[in-house]
Design a protein around this motif. Structure first.
Motif, PDB file in Angstrom:
ATOM      1  N   THR A 278       0.837  -1.204   0.000  1.00 35.77           N
ATOM      2  CA  THR A 278       0.000   0.000   0.000  1.00 35.77           C
ATOM      3  C   THR A 278       0.871   1.253   0.000  1.00 35.77           C
ATOM      4  O   THR A 278       0.587   2.229  -0.716  1.00 35.77           O
ATOM      5  CB  THR A 278      -0.933   0.001   1.225  1.00 35.77           C
ATOM      6  N   PHE A 281       2.214   1.764  -3.434  1.00 35.87           N
ATOM      7  CA  PHE A 281       1.180   2.235  -4.360  1.00 35.87           C
ATOM      8  C   PHE A 281       1.021   3.748  -4.252  1.00 35.87           C
ATOM      9  O   PHE A 281       0.765   4.427  -5.259  1.00 35.87           O
ATOM     10  CB  PHE A 281      -0.145   1.539  -4.059  1.00 35.87           C
ATOM     11  N   HIS A 282       1.181   4.269  -3.051  1.00 33.78           N
ATOM     12  CA  HIS A 282       0.980   5.710  -2.845  1.00 33.78           C
ATOM     13  C   HIS A 282       2.297   6.497  -2.818  1.00 33.78           C
ATOM     14  O   HIS A 282       2.315   7.668  -2.436  1.00 33.78           O
ATOM     15  CB  HIS A 282       0.183   5.947  -1.567  1.00 33.78           C
ATOM     16  N   MET A 284       5.072   6.407  -1.014  1.00 34.51           N
ATOM     17  CA  MET A 284       5.564   6.895   0.268  1.00 34.51           C
ATOM     18  C   MET A 284       7.071   6.717   0.405  1.00 34.51           C
ATOM     19  O   MET A 284       7.666   5.838  -0.211  1.00 34.51           O
ATOM     20  CB  MET A 284       4.858   6.162   1.408  1.00 34.51           C
TER      21      MET A 284
END
Length: 327
Positions: A278, A281-282, A284
């Motif tokens: 996750t 995906f973003h 970070m």
């Protein structure tokens, strides 16, 4: 699926006492566990230096030890050169770094990877790409008008590597949903894969997502991979176990690039790799993972989750690295 049923029927009919598995990837390791559970003595032969080559050798060695602990004979850096039928069973010939080797067994499974089955589409003129898989766009449309395709026969849009071939069940499901939606007039889009994978082998769970060092270097990153072993929950609560985590990040930008994990069954390795997926995906950074508001209760975690303790270990290494460079 048909081959699975055939194998099960053969095992029931022939009752083999021992078996040799050629290949130690995901399916090969799962088959080693399945055959061992049936009371079959298993020898696993892998041509690379360590089992499960989709993770770094340091983690592959942990899986190797787990296989041995459950009675599997593991033979690495060995190539199988011939399989022949003898009077009492099968003979497998191979070559190791030190010379020839041979095994006499009742059953041989050859599990050495996947090739895309594309004959239907290529005969019709579909364009192919990586590993001979059919080229599709983000809407899963092929080069043929009005034809969409999904699953193990098509290329993968990897969010870091670009166009590649990475046959995974999760990817196939997402692609299939997009293809079906668009085939009836929709405008869905497959948003790509990070190659997030997990496998259970006896009492171990192994997972990965994103890039490893050599992949990141090939894309122009300045990668650093740091290994740590935080506990799955607070150590003062019974049955706390370490999870071995390798975090890969870019030392210049601080961007998270990937993660690999090995832990005992029950340490929630599969869900923890999802946290890293996750974050990838973003887009970070490694440092930003410490800001995530993750759950905590002593039987299940820590105020800083194992995911965060591993990224904090990476940050410490980078800080020390930059300090040494400045000095």
């Amino acid at each position: 699926m048909g081959e699975t049923f055939d194998l099960a029927a053969s095992l029931d009919q022939r009752q083999p006492a021992n078996a040799l598995i050629v290949g130690a990837g995901y399916i090969g390791l799962e088959m080693a566990e399945a055959l061992t559970a049936r009371g079959i003595r298993v020898t696993q032969v892998e041509q690379l230096p360590e089992v499960l080559p989709t993770v770094d050798a340091e983690l592959g060695a942990l899986v190797h030890d787990g296989l041995t602990r459950h009675g599997v004979e593991v033979v690495t850096a060995t190539t199988v050169t011939r399989i022949s039928r003898g009077a009492t069973g099968l003979r497998v010939d191979g070559r190791t770094a030190t010379g020839p080797a041979a095994w006499n067994v009742d059953l041989v499974l050859v599990v050495v990877g996947v090739r895309p089955d594309t004959e239907l589409l290529t005969t019709a003129g579909a364009q192919t790409g990586a590993r001979g898989a059919v080229v599709v766009d983000h809407g899963m449309a092929t080069s043929l008008p009005g034809v969409w395709a999904a699953g193990d026969c098509v290329i993968t849009h990897h969010r870091q590597l670009g166009l590649t071939y990475l046959p995974l069940g999760t990817t196939a499901h997402k692609q299939g949903r997009v293809a079906g939606h668009n085939a009836i007039g929709g405008r869905a889009r497959f948003h790509g894969s990070f190659g997030t994978q997990v496998v259970k082998v006896f009492d171990l769970v192994i997972a990965r997502t994103g890039l490893r060092d050599h992949e990141a270097t090939g894309l122009g990153h300045s990668p650093l991979t740091v290994q740590s072993s935080p506990n799955d929950h607070k150590a003062y609560y019974p049955t706390a176990y370490p999870i071995t985590i390798r975090v890969t990040g870019d030392t210049t930008t601080g961007q998270l690039l990937g993660a690999q994990l090995v832990g005992w069954l029950g340490t929630e390795v599969s869900k923890r790799v999802d946290t890293y997926a996750t974050a990838l995906f973003h887009g970070m950074t490694v440092a930003e993972i410490s800001d995530l508001d993750l759950s905590y209760t002593p039987p299940l975690g820590s105020p800083w989750d194992a995911v965060q303790m591993a990224t904090q270990a990476w940050e410490s290494w980078v800080t020390d690295l930059h300090t040494e460079v400045s000095a």
